[in-house]
Design a protein around this motif. Structure first.
Motif, PDB file in Angstrom:
ATOM      1  N   ASP A  27       0.041  11.919   6.139  1.00 20.98           N
ATOM      2  CA  ASP A  27      -1.041  11.503   5.238  1.00 20.98           C
ATOM      3  C   ASP A  27      -0.850  10.050   4.810  1.00 20.98           C
ATOM      4  O   ASP A  27      -1.813   9.282   4.758  1.00 20.98           O
ATOM      5  CB  ASP A  27      -1.083  12.394   3.989  1.00 20.98           C
ATOM      6  N   LEU A  28       0.390   9.688   4.496  1.00 18.90           N
ATOM      7  CA  LEU A  28       0.691   8.323   4.102  1.00 18.90           C
ATOM      8  C   LEU A  28       0.328   7.349   5.226  1.00 18.90           C
ATOM      9  O   LEU A  28      -0.328   6.332   5.006  1.00 18.90           O
ATOM     10  CB  LEU A  28       2.167   8.191   3.729  1.00 18.90           C
ATOM     11  N   ALA A  29       0.743   7.693   6.435  1.00 20.02           N
ATOM     12  CA  ALA A  29       0.465   6.836   7.600  1.00 20.02           C
ATOM     13  C   ALA A  29      -1.035   6.643   7.783  1.00 20.02           C
ATOM     14  O   ALA A  29      -1.507   5.520   8.000  1.00 20.02           O
ATOM     15  CB  ALA A  29       1.092   7.454   8.845  1.00 20.02           C
TER      16      ALA A  29
ATOM     17  N   LYS B  30       0.838  -1.204   0.000  1.00 21.40           N
ATOM     18  CA  LYS B  30       0.000   0.000   0.000  1.00 21.40           C
ATOM     19  C   LYS B  30       0.878   1.261   0.000  1.00 21.40           C
ATOM     20  O   LYS B  30       0.593   2.216  -0.723  1.00 21.40           O
ATOM     21  CB  LYS B  30      -0.903  -0.005   1.238  1.00 21.40           C
ATOM     22  N   ILE B  31       1.917   1.237   0.805  1.00 16.44           N
ATOM     23  CA  ILE B  31       2.851   2.371   0.848  1.00 16.44           C
ATOM     24  C   ILE B  31       3.455   2.595  -0.538  1.00 16.44           C
ATOM     25  O   ILE B  31       3.495   3.723  -1.039  1.00 16.44           O
ATOM     26  CB  ILE B  31       3.962   2.136   1.900  1.00 16.44           C
TER      27      ILE B  31
ATOM     28  N   VAL C 235       9.013   3.125   5.319  1.00 12.11           N
ATOM     29  CA  VAL C 235       9.510   3.799   4.108  1.00 12.11           C
ATOM     30  C   VAL C 235      11.029   3.750   4.091  1.00 12.11           C
ATOM     31  O   VAL C 235      11.641   3.424   3.059  1.00 12.11           O
ATOM     32  CB  VAL C 235       8.986   5.249   4.016  1.00 12.11           C
ATOM     33  N   LYS C 236      11.663   4.050   5.214  1.00 13.19           N
ATOM     34  CA  LYS C 236      13.137   3.997   5.296  1.00 13.19           C
ATOM     35  C   LYS C 236      13.648   2.590   5.016  1.00 13.19           C
ATOM     36  O   LYS C 236      14.649   2.407   4.322  1.00 13.19           O
ATOM     37  CB  LYS C 236      13.623   4.469   6.672  1.00 13.19           C
ATOM     38  N   ALA C 237      12.958   1.573   5.539  1.00 10.34           N
ATOM     39  CA  ALA C 237      13.369   0.181   5.297  1.00 10.34           C
ATOM     40  C   ALA C 237      13.240  -0.163   3.819  1.00 10.34           C
ATOM     41  O   ALA C 237      14.099  -0.858   3.256  1.00 10.34           O
ATOM     42  CB  ALA C 237      12.534  -0.782   6.148  1.00 10.34           C
ATOM     43  N   LEU C 238      12.183   0.318   3.165  1.00 15.06           N
ATOM     44  CA  LEU C 238      12.007   0.077   1.727  1.00 15.06           C
ATOM     45  C   LEU C 238      13.114   0.765   0.923  1.00 15.06           C
ATOM     46  O   LEU C 238      13.605   0.233  -0.066  1.00 15.06           O
ATOM     47  CB  LEU C 238      10.626   0.555   1.270  1.00 15.06           C
TER      48      LEU C 238
END
Length: 160
Positions: free
Chosen positions: A27-29, A12-13, A43-46
Motif C-alpha cells: 500500500d505504501l509503495a 511522502k514515505i 524504508v530500510k535506508a531511512l
C-alpha cells in the motif's frame, strides 16, 4: 539537518508512515508511486540512517486509566555536570515521566508526567521526584484539557 538527503518520495514515505506505521509495504509503495521492492529499500535506508527511529503503537491514555497530565518544572541546586547526569538518570528510571527536556529560562527541566489521579501524582512527587539529589524546586501545572496532541512531525520545510 537529516543525515541523508530526503527527496520527494522519502518525504511522502515519512508522512504516510507517521500517519499509519503499520501500513503494508504494498500500500505504501502504491501511494508513493513505487514498486514494493524499491519502496521497502527506501524504508530500510531511512531506518538505517536514523531518520525512522522506531515503530510504535499510540495508546489512548484515558483507555488505560492515565488521564492526568502534569507539567513539572524542576530547578536544580547547582547546574554542574554530576547533578545534571544524576537527575537525568533518575528521571529515565521513572515510567510516569513521558518527556523530559533540559531547558533555558526559569527552570532547568520540564517534565511531562502521566498518572491516574491526583493522589498518584502526590505519591510520585513524595516518593520519587523530591528524593532526587540536587533538586531545589519543583513546580507542577495540571493540564485541564488537551487541545492538540500530535506525533507526526511537520516536514514541509524539507521540500525541494
Amino acid at each position: 539537518m537529516p543525515k541523508i538527503k530526503l527527496d520527494r518520495i522519502d518525504r511522502k514515505i515519512l508522512a504516510l508512515l507517521q500517519q499509519d506505521g503499520r501500513m503494508p509495504n504494498n500500500d505504501l509503495a502504491e501511494r508513493v508511486g513505487l514498486s514494493p521492492s524499491p519502496c521497502l529499500r527506501r524504508v530500510k535506508a531511512l531506518e538505517e540512517a536514523g531518520v525512522i527511529t522506531r515503530h510504535v503503537a499510540l495508546v489512548d491514555p484515558a483507555a488505560v486509566d492515565l488521564p492526568v497530565n502534569v507539567f513539572v518544572s524542576v530547578s536544580l541546586e547547582r547546574q554542574v555536570e554530576e547533578r545534571i547526569d544524576a537527575f537525568e538518570a533518575a528521571v529515565m528510571a521513572l515510567p510516569e515521566v513521558m518527556e523530559c527536556y533540559l531547558m533555558t529560562g526559569d527552570a532547568d527541566y520540564l517534565l511531562r508526567v502521566v498518572v491516574p489521579d491526583l493522589a498518584s501524582y502526590e505519591r510520585f512527587l513524595k516518593e520519587h521526584l523530591t528524593r532526587i539529589s540536587g533538586v531545589a524546586n519543583i513546580r507542577s501545572s495540571f493540564a485541564l484539557k488537551q487541545v492538540r496532541y500530535r506525533t507526526a512531525l511537520p516536514l514541509g520545510h524539507l521540500a525541494e
